[in-house]
Scaffold this motif. Structure first.
Motif, mmCIF file in Angstrom:
data_model
loop_
_atom_site.group_PDB
_atom_site.id
_atom_site.type_symbol
_atom_site.label_atom_id
_atom_site.label_comp_id
_atom_site.label_asym_id
_atom_site.label_seq_id
_atom_site.Cartn_x
_atom_site.Cartn_y
_atom_site.Cartn_z
ATOM 1 N N PRO A 152 0.796 -1.237 0.000
ATOM 2 C CA PRO A 152 0.000 0.000 0.000
ATOM 3 C C PRO A 152 0.820 1.274 0.000
ATOM 4 N N ARG A 153 2.069 1.226 0.482
ATOM 5 C CA ARG A 153 2.859 2.448 0.631
ATOM 6 C C ARG A 153 3.977 2.580 -0.387
ATOM 7 N N PHE A 154 4.307 1.492 -1.074
ATOM 8 C CA PHE A 154 5.506 1.511 -1.891
ATOM 9 C C PHE A 154 5.220 1.548 -3.384
ATOM 10 N N VAL A 155 3.975 1.330 -3.780
ATOM 11 C CA VAL A 155 3.623 1.425 -5.197
ATOM 12 C C VAL A 155 2.342 2.232 -5.324
ATOM 13 N N THR A 156 2.066 2.668 -6.548
ATOM 14 C CA THR A 156 0.866 3.459 -6.783
ATOM 15 C C THR A 156 -0.317 2.511 -6.989
ATOM 16 N N SER A 157 -0.603 1.717 -5.974
ATOM 17 C CA SER A 157 -1.640 0.706 -6.117
ATOM 18 C C SER A 157 -3.028 1.276 -5.891
ATOM 19 N N ARG A 158 -3.147 2.358 -5.115
ATOM 20 C CA ARG A 158 -4.465 2.948 -4.885
ATOM 21 C C ARG A 158 -5.035 3.505 -6.196
ATOM 22 N N ALA A 159 -4.197 4.213 -6.955
ATOM 23 C CA ALA A 159 -4.655 4.751 -8.237
ATOM 24 C C ALA A 159 -5.017 3.627 -9.189
ATOM 25 N N ALA A 160 -4.217 2.565 -9.193
ATOM 26 C CA ALA A 160 -4.504 1.432 -10.075
ATOM 27 C C ALA A 160 -5.826 0.778 -9.708
ATOM 28 N N LEU A 161 -6.056 0.553 -8.420
ATOM 29 C CA LEU A 161 -7.289 -0.094 -7.981
ATOM 30 C C LEU A 161 -8.501 0.765 -8.329
ATOM 31 N N ALA A 162 -8.416 2.063 -8.095
ATOM 32 C CA ALA A 162 -9.542 2.949 -8.396
ATOM 33 C C ALA A 162 -9.848 2.963 -9.888
ATOM 34 N N GLU A 163 -8.819 2.995 -10.710
ATOM 35 C CA GLU A 163 -9.045 3.050 -12.157
ATOM 36 C C GLU A 163 -9.595 1.724 -12.680
ATOM 37 N N VAL A 164 -9.108 0.627 -12.158
ATOM 38 C CA VAL A 164 -9.605 -0.681 -12.587
ATOM 39 C C VAL A 164 -11.067 -0.848 -12.191
ATOM 40 N N ARG A 165 -11.424 -0.386 -11.001
ATOM 41 C CA ARG A 165 -12.837 -0.431 -10.602
ATOM 42 C C ARG A 165 -13.708 0.351 -11.575
ATOM 43 N N LEU A 166 -13.219 1.504 -11.976
ATOM 44 C CA LEU A 166 -13.985 2.313 -12.923
ATOM 45 C C LEU A 166 -14.101 1.612 -14.275
ATOM 46 N N LEU A 167 -13.006 1.044 -14.748
ATOM 47 C CA LEU A 167 -13.009 0.432 -16.078
ATOM 48 C C LEU A 167 -13.953 -0.771 -16.154
ATOM 49 N N VAL A 168 -14.020 -1.577 -15.102
ATOM 50 C CA VAL A 168 -14.942 -2.719 -15.167
ATOM 51 C C VAL A 168 -16.392 -2.238 -15.155
ATOM 52 N N GLU A 169 -16.645 -1.118 -14.465
ATOM 53 C CA GLU A 169 -17.991 -0.556 -14.511
ATOM 54 C C GLU A 169 -18.315 -0.034 -15.915
ATOM 55 N N VAL A 170 -17.338 0.591 -16.551
ATOM 56 C CA VAL A 170 -17.548 1.089 -17.910
ATOM 57 C C VAL A 170 -17.813 -0.072 -18.872
ATOM 58 N N LEU A 171 -17.090 -1.168 -18.701
ATOM 59 C CA LEU A 171 -17.323 -2.330 -19.560
ATOM 60 C C LEU A 171 -18.732 -2.893 -19.368
ATOM 61 N N ALA A 172 -19.192 -2.958 -18.119
ATOM 62 C CA ALA A 172 -20.558 -3.426 -17.871
ATOM 63 C C ALA A 172 -21.578 -2.435 -18.425
ATOM 64 N N ASP A 173 -21.266 -1.128 -18.325
ATOM 65 C CA ASP A 173 -22.146 -0.117 -18.925
ATOM 66 C C ASP A 173 -22.264 -0.336 -20.436
ATOM 67 N N ARG A 174 -21.129 -0.615 -21.077
ATOM 68 C CA ARG A 174 -21.145 -0.816 -22.532
ATOM 69 C C ARG A 174 -22.005 -2.028 -22.898
ATOM 70 N N ALA A 175 -21.925 -3.084 -22.099
ATOM 71 C CA ALA A 175 -22.735 -4.269 -22.379
ATOM 72 C C ALA A 175 -24.222 -3.946 -22.283
ATOM 73 N N ALA A 176 -24.594 -3.170 -21.265
ATOM 74 C CA ALA A 176 -26.006 -2.773 -21.119
ATOM 75 C C ALA A 176 -26.416 -1.834 -22.246
ATOM 76 N N ARG A 177 -25.535 -0.941 -22.653
ATOM 77 C CA ARG A 177 -25.856 0.003 -23.727
ATOM 78 C C ARG A 177 -26.104 -0.722 -25.046
ATOM 79 N N ARG A 178 -25.344 -1.784 -25.311
ATOM 80 C CA ARG A 178 -25.543 -2.528 -26.558
ATOM 81 C C ARG A 178 -26.944 -3.133 -26.626
ATOM 82 N N ARG A 179 -27.509 -3.457 -25.486
ATOM 83 C CA ARG A 179 -28.835 -4.085 -25.469
ATOM 84 C C ARG A 179 -29.969 -3.064 -25.483
#
Length: 284
Positions: free
Chosen positions: A179-206
Motif C-alpha cells: 500500500p505504501r511503496f507502489v501506486t496501487s491505490r490509483a490502479a485499484l480505483a481506475e480498474v474499478r472504474l473500467l470494469v464498470e464502464v465495460l458493464a455499462d457498454r454491455a447494457a448500452r448494446r442491449r
C-alpha cells in the motif's frame, strides 16, 4: 546491468507509470484495451521486482551477504503477494457467502432476480463461481422505470459473465500487499472504474445509453453490501459522472484501442526481450 535494469523497470512500473496512466482519462474511451494495459503494467512490475532479486542472487562472485539479501527481498515480495492473496480471497468469499445466505433467507425470487423488501434503491450483484446473485430492492423497483431497471440488470449480469470481480480482486491484492511503496491505490480505483464502464457498454448494446444514464442518476451513491458490485457506484459515487459521459460516447475508438493493446504487449514483451533474455543466456 541486468539487475539495475530490472530494478529501474520495477520502480517505473510500480510508481510513475500507474500515476501517469491514471491521469490519462482519455484511455477510458477504449475500456477493454485500457484494462488489458493496466493488467500488463501490474504483471510486469511484479515480474521485474522478482527478477531483480533473482538476477542479483546469480551474479558470479557476489558476496554471500548480498546474495542472501537479494533472496530475502525476493521472498519478501513473493510472500507478501501470497499472503495478501490468501487474506483478500478468504475475506471476500466469506462476505459473499454470508450475504448470499442472507439474501436467500430474506428475499423472494422473480425471474432469476432476488427481490429484497427494502426502501433504499439498490441494484447489485454478488459474484461467485456457482450461485451468483443479482439483487434488487423494492425501493429500486419503485424508483426505476421498466427500461431503466432492465438496463441496470443487464449491467450487473455483464459483471457476472465477465467475472469482473476477479480483476478487481487481483488489484486489491496488490494494493493490500504494497500500500505504501507502489501506486496501487490509483490502479485499484481506475480498474474499478473500467470494469464498470465495460458493464455499462454491455447494457448500452442491449438497450441504448438513455435508460442506463437515467438509472445511474437514480441510484448514484446508494449503499452497497461489502464485496458486492453495484451499478450505482456504492462507495465510489464520483465514478458515475465519468461513466455517464462515456456512455454518451458511442464511437468505436479503434485506433486508441490498438495503441493501448500495443502498449500492453510492449510492457510485457520488450522487458523480456531486452532484459530477461540476456540474463537467462548468461545463467545457462
Amino acid at each position: 546491468m541486468t539487475t539495475a535494469a530490472l530494478v529501474l523497470l520495477a520502480a517505473v512500473l510500480a510508481g510513475p507509470a500507474p500515476a501517469v496512466l491514471a491521469r490519462a482519462t482519455a484511455v477510458r474511451r477504449a475500456p477493454r484495451a485500457a484494462l488489458v494495459l493496466w493488467q500488463a503494467v501490474a504483471l510486469a512490475a511484479v515480474l521485474a521486482a522478482l527478477g531483480a532479486g533473482l538476477s542479483l542472487a546469480t551474479v558470479p562472485a557476489l558476496p554471500p551477504v548480498l546474495v542472501g539479501l537479494a533472496l530475502v527481498v525476493t521472498l519478501t515480495v513473493l510472500g507478501r503477494l501470497l499472503l495478501s492473496g490468501h487474506l483478500v480471497g478468504t475475506r471476500v468469499r466469506a462476505l459473499r457467502r454470508r450475504h448470499r445466505e442472507m439474501v436467500d433467507l430474506l428475499a423472494s425470487e422473480d425471474a432469476g432476480v432476488r427481490v429484497l423488501e427494502h426502501a433504499a434503491p439498490m441494484v447489485y450483484c454478488v459474484p461467485a463461481v456457482t450461485g451468483s446473485r443479482v439483487v434488487v430492492t423494492a425501493g429500486a423497483r419503485e424508483r426505476l422505470e421498466a427500461s431503466e431497471l432492465a438496463a441496470v440488470l443487464a449491467h450487473e449480469r455483464a459483471h457476472l459473465r465477465a467475472r469482473h470481480d476477479l480483476v478487481v480482486e487481483a488489484f486489491t491484492v496488490l494494493h493490500d500487499a504494497f500500500p505504501r511503496f507502489v501506486t496501487s491505490r490509483a490502479a485499484l480505483a481506475e480498474v474499478r472504474l473500467l470494469v464498470e464502464v465495460l458493464a455499462d457498454r454491455a447494457a448500452r448494446r442491449r438497450l441504448g445509453p438513455a435508460p442506463l444514464v437515467r438509472a445511474l442518476a437514480a441510484l448514484v451513491g446508494a449503499s452497497v453490501p461489502p464485496a458486492a458490485m453495484a451499478a450505482g457506484g456504492g462507495d465510489h459515487p464520483g465514478e458515475v459522472a465519468a461513466r455517464m459521459a462515456l456512455l454518451r460516447d458511442e464511437r468505436p475508438h479503434r485506433v486508441l484501442a490498438a495503441g493501448l493493446y500495443a502498449a500492453a504487449a510492449g510492457v510485457l514483451v520488450l522487458p523480456t526481450v531486452f532484459v530477461a533474455v540476456p540474463w537467462l543466456l548468461t545463467v545457462v
